[in-house]
Design an enzyme around this catalytic site. Sequence first.
Site, PDB file in Angstrom:
ATOM      1  N   HIS A 219     -16.594   3.096  13.687  1.00 28.30           N
ATOM      2  CA  HIS A 219     -17.617   2.393  12.933  1.00 28.30           C
ATOM      3  C   HIS A 219     -17.568   3.078  11.576  1.00 28.30           C
ATOM      4  CE1 HIS A 219     -20.781  -0.176  11.633  1.00 28.30           C
ATOM      5  NE2 HIS A 219     -21.953   0.587  12.112  1.00 28.30           N
ATOM      6  N   HIS A 258     -10.666  -6.225  12.279  1.00 33.85           N
ATOM      7  CA  HIS A 258     -11.779  -6.076  12.135  1.00 33.85           C
ATOM      8  C   HIS A 258     -12.303  -7.284  13.382  1.00 33.85           C
ATOM      9  CE1 HIS A 258     -16.275  -6.668  11.201  1.00 33.85           C
ATOM     10  NE2 HIS A 258     -16.140  -5.584  10.605  1.00 33.85           N
ATOM     11  N   ASP A 312     -12.936  -0.650   4.836  1.00 35.33           N
ATOM     12  CA  ASP A 312     -12.449   0.691   4.849  1.00 35.33           C
ATOM     13  C   ASP A 312     -11.190   1.055   4.272  1.00 35.33           C
ATOM     14  OD1 ASP A 312     -14.877   1.571   6.378  1.00 35.33           O
ATOM     15  OD2 ASP A 312     -13.958   0.700   8.140  1.00 35.33           O
TER      16      ASP A 312
END
Length: 377
Positions: A219, A258, A312
């Site tokens: 996460h 994702h 990210d």
Amino acid sequence: MEVARGLEGVLFTESRMCFIDGEAGRLYYYGIPIQELAEKSTFEETTFLLLHGRLPKREELEAFKRELAVRRALPPHLLDSFRRYPTSAHPMSFLRTAVSELGMLDPTEADISREALYQKGLDLIAKFATIVAANKRLKEGKEPIPPREDLSHAANFLYMANGVEPSPEQERLMDAALILHAEHGFNASTFTAIAAFSTETDLYSAITAAVASLKGPRHGGANEAVMKMIREIGTPERAREWVQEKLSKKERIMGMGHRVYKAFDPRAGVLEKLARLVAETHGHSTEYQILKIVEEEAGKVLNPRGIYPNVDFYSGVVYSDLGFGLEFFTPIFAVARISGWVGHILEYKELDNRLLRPDAKYIGELDRPYVPLEARG
């Protein structure tokens, strides 16, 4: 009944806060595209939006900014505790423990009325940045810097963390990064916060649970993994060969893919522009070049399967430029996401705060005999 692995596709509540169009790569906070907020808004204004469901008027925004600013300072007792925390502890463990201790220091901890939740939520939103900045200073063998009320949330965070007032460009970089991470529907940490709060526990406990969930490398910790990947690759010249080797072994490319998005993550698009600015302005071109080559080479195989860079992928380059080491990437995520957590808890309470109690498909045996200990061999 069919088992929904990972609760994928399961609807458990209704929400007006966040809409994600994973197929088209779109993200909205209360109907406003994330790109517009990242370009035109501030973290304070976006937080008001997440807590109230609308953008503030000018005087409302000024009052809200003051409300947050006056809540930034930490209780002396908590600062004393910080000095006793192990310096080797991960910053997310530090943050998790600090939130729990804040709850113990609040004599009204158990009050979960709507107004009490709102006030405690403002307190946590304001103090998260102070906690993370204090941890950074202590890890560096320095004393925490008291917050300033005359700076924006983003600028004050950088000032407390680095000891110098940031430039307008640095302030804007941090502001945009915080906005992009502030909310993202019912991700693992938000769902954890709601699941905990549905038991009518206090807000500090629910947020402590959310921090614990965000700490996981699948996460919040994914942005750390991207920077480790950059370090492992080392030079732009090695990037293509590195990607090909990873893909041939069917290994993951960190920061790519994702659960929700089957197109380019819109947050990654904004962060790519920020990372490019960092590379062009401050000479961090090596990291940026490596990421662009990884994106291009991996995309040849992954893009046709709906796997693109996520939030990210580029965020670590921006955080690094702002003076933060690898282990503080996820805590910065938390400094932003606390707004979304509080907003969802307020919204869920207003709906009905129904206790979450999922079930599991039983696949074991029934009516097995109890074998006495002496007969078990």
